[in-house]
Design a protein around this motif. Structure first.
Motif, PDB file in Angstrom:
ATOM      1  N   ASN A 123       0.847  -1.185   0.000  1.00  0.00           N
ATOM      2  CA  ASN A 123       0.000   0.000   0.000  1.00  0.00           C
ATOM      3  C   ASN A 123       0.884   1.237   0.000  1.00  0.00           C
ATOM      4  O   ASN A 123       2.114   1.149   0.095  1.00  0.00           O
ATOM      5  CB  ASN A 123      -0.991  -0.027   1.175  1.00  0.00           C
ATOM      6  CG  ASN A 123      -0.292  -0.115   2.524  1.00  0.00           C
ATOM      7  OD1 ASN A 123       0.684   0.590   2.791  1.00  0.00           O
ATOM      8  ND2 ASN A 123      -0.798  -0.982   3.390  1.00  0.00           N
ATOM      9  N   ALA A 124       0.269   2.394  -0.109  1.00  0.00           N
ATOM     10  CA  ALA A 124       1.050   3.623  -0.254  1.00  0.00           C
ATOM     11  C   ALA A 124       1.965   3.861   0.934  1.00  0.00           C
ATOM     12  O   ALA A 124       3.120   4.274   0.773  1.00  0.00           O
ATOM     13  CB  ALA A 124       0.104   4.810  -0.451  1.00  0.00           C
ATOM     14  N   VAL A 149      -0.451   9.014  -5.446  1.00  0.00           N
ATOM     15  CA  VAL A 149       0.027   7.636  -5.439  1.00  0.00           C
ATOM     16  C   VAL A 149       0.754   7.294  -6.732  1.00  0.00           C
ATOM     17  O   VAL A 149       1.763   6.581  -6.715  1.00  0.00           O
ATOM     18  CB  VAL A 149      -1.149   6.671  -5.180  1.00  0.00           C
ATOM     19  CG1 VAL A 149      -0.699   5.225  -5.303  1.00  0.00           C
ATOM     20  CG2 VAL A 149      -1.727   6.914  -3.795  1.00  0.00           C
ATOM     21  N   ALA A 150       0.276   7.800  -7.864  1.00  0.00           N
ATOM     22  CA  ALA A 150       0.947   7.521  -9.133  1.00  0.00           C
ATOM     23  C   ALA A 150       2.354   8.096  -9.139  1.00  0.00           C
ATOM     24  O   ALA A 150       3.312   7.453  -9.585  1.00  0.00           O
ATOM     25  CB  ALA A 150       0.133   8.081 -10.297  1.00  0.00           C
ATOM     26  N   THR A 151       2.491   9.308  -8.627  1.00  0.00           N
ATOM     27  CA  THR A 151       3.812   9.930  -8.554  1.00  0.00           C
ATOM     28  C   THR A 151       4.716   9.149  -7.608  1.00  0.00           C
ATOM     29  O   THR A 151       5.913   8.952  -7.881  1.00  0.00           O
ATOM     30  CB  THR A 151       3.691  11.395  -8.086  1.00  0.00           C
ATOM     31  OG1 THR A 151       2.899  12.115  -9.028  1.00  0.00           O
ATOM     32  CG2 THR A 151       5.054  12.050  -7.972  1.00  0.00           C
ATOM     33  N   ALA A 165       4.249  -1.631  -7.448  1.00  0.00           N
ATOM     34  CA  ALA A 165       2.786  -1.612  -7.497  1.00  0.00           C
ATOM     35  C   ALA A 165       2.263  -1.115  -6.158  1.00  0.00           C
ATOM     36  O   ALA A 165       2.658  -1.608  -5.105  1.00  0.00           O
ATOM     37  CB  ALA A 165       2.233  -3.009  -7.785  1.00  0.00           C
ATOM     38  N   ILE A 166       1.382  -0.118  -6.206  1.00  0.00           N
ATOM     39  CA  ILE A 166       0.730   0.397  -5.013  1.00  0.00           C
ATOM     40  C   ILE A 166      -0.760   0.112  -5.151  1.00  0.00           C
ATOM     41  O   ILE A 166      -1.399   0.553  -6.108  1.00  0.00           O
ATOM     42  CB  ILE A 166       0.968   1.903  -4.839  1.00  0.00           C
ATOM     43  CG1 ILE A 166       2.462   2.194  -4.685  1.00  0.00           C
ATOM     44  CG2 ILE A 166       0.201   2.427  -3.626  1.00  0.00           C
ATOM     45  CD1 ILE A 166       2.800   3.674  -4.549  1.00  0.00           C
ATOM     46  N   THR A 167      -1.287  -0.629  -4.200  1.00  0.00           N
ATOM     47  CA  THR A 167      -2.686  -1.046  -4.297  1.00  0.00           C
ATOM     48  C   THR A 167      -3.547  -0.278  -3.304  1.00  0.00           C
ATOM     49  O   THR A 167      -3.118   0.069  -2.207  1.00  0.00           O
ATOM     50  CB  THR A 167      -2.829  -2.558  -4.084  1.00  0.00           C
ATOM     51  OG1 THR A 167      -2.118  -2.956  -2.903  1.00  0.00           O
ATOM     52  CG2 THR A 167      -2.261  -3.317  -5.270  1.00  0.00           C
ATOM     53  N   GLY A 168      -4.777  -0.026  -3.715  1.00  0.00           N
ATOM     54  CA  GLY A 168      -5.733   0.720  -2.910  1.00  0.00           C
ATOM     55  C   GLY A 168      -7.040   0.815  -3.666  1.00  0.00           C
ATOM     56  O   GLY A 168      -7.394  -0.104  -4.414  1.00  0.00           O
ATOM     57  N   LYS A 169      -7.760   1.909  -3.491  1.00  0.00           N
ATOM     58  CA  LYS A 169      -9.019   2.083  -4.226  1.00  0.00           C
ATOM     59  C   LYS A 169      -8.778   2.016  -5.726  1.00  0.00           C
ATOM     60  O   LYS A 169      -9.577   1.461  -6.483  1.00  0.00           O
ATOM     61  CB  LYS A 169      -9.669   3.407  -3.837  1.00  0.00           C
ATOM     62  CG  LYS A 169     -10.170   3.430  -2.403  1.00  0.00           C
ATOM     63  CD  LYS A 169     -10.807   4.764  -2.062  1.00  0.00           C
ATOM     64  CE  LYS A 169     -11.307   4.767  -0.626  1.00  0.00           C
ATOM     65  NZ  LYS A 169     -11.904   6.080  -0.250  1.00  0.00           N
ATOM     66  N   VAL A 170      -7.681   2.613  -6.165  1.00  0.00           N
ATOM     67  CA  VAL A 170      -7.186   2.456  -7.531  1.00  0.00           C
ATOM     68  C   VAL A 170      -5.775   1.897  -7.422  1.00  0.00           C
ATOM     69  O   VAL A 170      -4.968   2.392  -6.634  1.00  0.00           O
ATOM     70  CB  VAL A 170      -7.170   3.798  -8.291  1.00  0.00           C
ATOM     71  CG1 VAL A 170      -6.554   3.625  -9.675  1.00  0.00           C
ATOM     72  CG2 VAL A 170      -8.582   4.371  -8.396  1.00  0.00           C
TER      73      VAL A 170
END
Length: 270
Positions: A123-124, A149-151, A165-170
């Motif tokens: 996660n982030a 999060v993309a940055t 890879a960062i996972t969450g709502k998106v």
């Protein structure tokens, strides 16, 4: 990266039945093994220092998960990871709870420093803490916090020279150059322990059959999210227990057609 390619990678996983060596935590071992079997991969859980190097070198992928940490298992992870590196086996890392305690953060950073990693998923908060940035975390779960999060994913991939890879709502995945956002999944995933850990192992199954790790990771994220949506249609109203069973069923039955119908992936302009 398109949905047709993702469907073909899913079919390739099932055709190849890759061996995924999981060094994961005690909370999720059974769920991870069943999830990989349902998908069409072949899981193995091996932790002893005396055999992890031999197991890692014959696997299609090695997945390291530090959910329940102790000194002996960290040592074994480093042995297995070194063997995988020597034999060109992709190594995936799940830094569970990085940032929650100094020991977790230091261990995550040690693994990142000493091994060549193909992919890191978290996660982030976990990813931020691995690269030395501050992000709120409570226990092993990320708190709600600000930040792009993309940055973060792109910056972490560049700094660590790997796919992140960062996972969450998106879900967001980057190799430091390209960035994809995946809009699949369902909120009830957060009510079943181990769904993130299983996801990292599923990404290992895809990485075992696809050398482009960014493509493998994105395909795994879409497939996993679509399976969650299919399971939620059948069981979300009944609660997480029913969903967990239906999710394993969906991992077994999700098709390339399902991916093409429900998959939602876009390349960002970063």
């Amino acid at each position: 990266m398109n949905l047709e390619t993702i469907g073909k990678l899913l079919e390739n996983v099932r055709k190849s039945n890759p061996l995924v060596h999981n060094m994961t935590n005690v909370v999720v071992t059974n769920f991870t093994a069943n999830g990989l079997l349902a998908l069409g991969a072949s899981p193995v859980m091996a932790y002893a220092e005396q055999e992890v190097a031999d197991m890692a070198k014959i696997a299609g992928a090695l997945v390291l998960n530090m959910g329940t940490l102790n000194e002996r298992e960290v040592k074994a992870m480093l042995i297995a990871g070194s063997s995988a590196n020597r034999h060109q086996v992709p190594v995936l890392f799940d830094p569970v709870g990085a940032g929650a305690t100094p020991y977790r953060t230091e261990t995550a950073q040690k693994i990142v420093r000493e091994l060549t990693l193909s992919l890191i998923r978290g996660n982030a908060a976990e990813i931020a803490n691995v690269i030395g940035e501050s992000w709120e975390i409570k226990g092993v779960d990320a708190g709600e916090a600000g930040g792009d999060v993309a940055t973060l994913a792109k910056a972490a991939a560049q700094k660590l020279n790997t796919v992140v890879a960062i996972t969450g709502k998106v879900d967001v995945i980057s190799d430091g150059s390209r960035v994809y956002a995946i809009h699949n999944g369902h909120p009830i995933l957060t009510k079943v322990t181990g769904t993130g850990c299983l996801l990292t192992s599923v990404m290992g199954a895809f990485a075992a059959v696809e050398k482009d790790v960014l493509a493998a990771g994105a395909a795994a994220l879409v497939t996993y999210g679509v399976a969650a949506q299919l399971a939620a249609e059948k069981a979300a109203a009944e609660g997480p227990g029913s969903f967990q069973i239906q999710f394993l069923n969906a991992l077994s039955t999700v098709t390339a057609d399902d991916v093409h119908r429900l998959g939602a992936i876009e390349q960002t302009g970063l």
